[in-house]
Scaffold this motif. Structure first.
Motif, short mmCIF file in Angstrom:
data_model
loop_
_atom_site.label_atom_id
_atom_site.label_comp_id
_atom_site.label_asym_id
_atom_site.label_seq_id
_atom_site.Cartn_x
_atom_site.Cartn_y
_atom_site.Cartn_z
N ASN A 10 5.83 -11.59 1.36
CA ASN A 10 5.06 -11.36 0.14
C ASN A 10 4.74 -12.64 -0.62
OD1 ASN A 10 5.08 -8.63 0.69
ND2 ASN A 10 6.83 -8.19 -0.63
N ASP B 254 0.90 -2.35 1.94
CA ASP B 254 -0.33 -2.08 1.24
C ASP B 254 -1.46 -2.87 1.89
OD1 ASP B 254 -1.98 -1.03 -0.81
OD2 ASP B 254 -1.81 -2.91 -1.91
N GLU C 256 -4.48 -3.36 1.00
CA GLU C 256 -5.32 -4.11 0.08
C GLU C 256 -4.71 -5.46 -0.27
OE1 GLU C 256 -8.64 -4.90 -2.22
OE2 GLU C 256 -8.30 -3.20 -0.87
N THR C 257 -3.42 -5.48 -0.59
CA THR C 257 -2.77 -6.71 -1.03
C THR C 257 -1.97 -7.40 0.06
OG1 THR C 257 -0.75 -5.54 -1.73
CG2 THR C 257 -2.55 -5.75 -3.34
N LYS D 97 1.06 -6.69 0.70
CA LYS D 97 2.46 -6.68 0.30
C LYS D 97 3.25 -5.67 1.15
CE LYS D 97 1.87 -9.57 -3.14
NZ LYS D 97 2.41 -10.95 -3.12
#
Length: 308
Positions: free
Chosen positions: A279, A174, A176-177, A179
């Motif tokens: 993560n 992802d 955006e994050t 992760k």
């Protein structure tokens, strides 16, 4: 873990001061595994009390069973001290490319076989169910894990069949994050890759892939493609898989430099560990250790299962 200035690490001397004896390690694990108070891992009751049992310090008044902080966790039936388990968590978390069983055994004073079993159970603590689908943009990529042909004896080289002998691993990142979620797959055909994408990206999300045929025909997504064969790595429209490819680079360096060889059977455990470490990389070391210790609860991984 080295390389980040926005998080707090722990030195080996500080770690030794945190866990000077077994009782300190036991209390630390209890606080992480039972954050809301002690309960019986056998029946779930919180009606517990101290016991005089030599190895099981607690007693459940409901199911009338003895238990310890190890019961019902990945540390169950382990004869290794909790203090050594705490050091093992630290060493596995702070080694960017993981730690080998041989080195861990030397560092904490156990046999290589014991360290191998410990490390697999620690990797299992990283494992989580597939996260909710990423909102996107989501980068997808696949890689092949297996021995390098040039490193094999001439009699064992497979030539054009070498790729089919390797194991497929797919990952989603992802953007955006940051992760990552990764999984060992049987193949990269269209049905398999469409299934993987649908589990890791919400409907309508922007997804970025390379030009692999397995991604063709995806519906319900804004699909951006970067064609590496044409020398593309970032397109004007924002298509790139550079982020997820950086995850592969760390995993493959670990396999080559630390583990040297990873079997197909156990590969998912290694993938889980590297995705989990990735993560958690923004957390302070002590918080990473606490989250990993909590991940040991409610799980079992026996030696018989590993070696079957």
């Amino acid at each position: 873990m080295a390389g980040r200035t926005d998080r707090s690490g722990i030195s080996l001397l500080e770690l030794a001061e945190m866990f000077p004896h077994e009782d300190a390690a036991r209390e630390w694990f209890e606080e992480r595994i039972w954050p809301d108070g002690r309960y019986c891992p056998k029946c779930g009751s919180d009606r517990t009390d101290h016991a005089k049992h030599a190895k099981m310090p607690y007693w459940c008044t409901d199911c009338r069973g003895y238990f310890s902080v190890r019961t019902g966790t990945l540390m169950q039936d382990s004869r290794v001290s909790l203090r050594k388990w705490a050091f093992a968590l630290y060493l596995e978390l702070t080694a960017l490319k993981g730690v080998s069983s041989l080195k861990l055994g030397r560092d904490i004073g156990v046999t290589q076989a014991t360290a191998w079993f410990m490390l697999h159970r620690i990797r299992a603590a990283f494992r989580s169910e597939d996260p909710p689908p990423f909102q996107g943009p989501v980068e997808f990529d696949e890689t092949y894990v297996g021995g390098r042909e040039k490193n094999k004896h001439a009699s064992k080289r497979l030539g054009h069949a070498a790729m089919s002998a390797k194991t497929v691993v797919a990952a989603a990142r992802d953007r955006e994050t940051g992760k990552v979620s990764a999984r060992v797959l049987r193949n990269t055909d269209r049905a398999t890759m469409h299934w993987f994408v649908s589990r890791h990206a919400t409907a309508g999300a922007t997804i970025c892939t390379d030009a692999h045929a397995g991604y063709q025909g995806l519906d319900g997504f804004e699909h951006l493609v970067v064609n590496h064969e044409l020398g593309e790595y970032v397109t004007a429209g924002g298509a790139t898989t550079n982020g997820v490819e950086s995850f592969w680079s760390m995993l493959k360096r670990a396999i080559v430099g630390t583990y040297h060889q990873v079997s197909r059977k156990h590969l998912q455990l290694y993938v889980d560990a590297f995705a989990g470490r990735h993560n958690m990389r923004s957390l302070d070391t002590i918080d990473q250790m606490g989250r990993l210790a909590a991940g040991m609860a409610g799980r079992r991984l026996t030696y018989k299962t590993l070696t079957a």
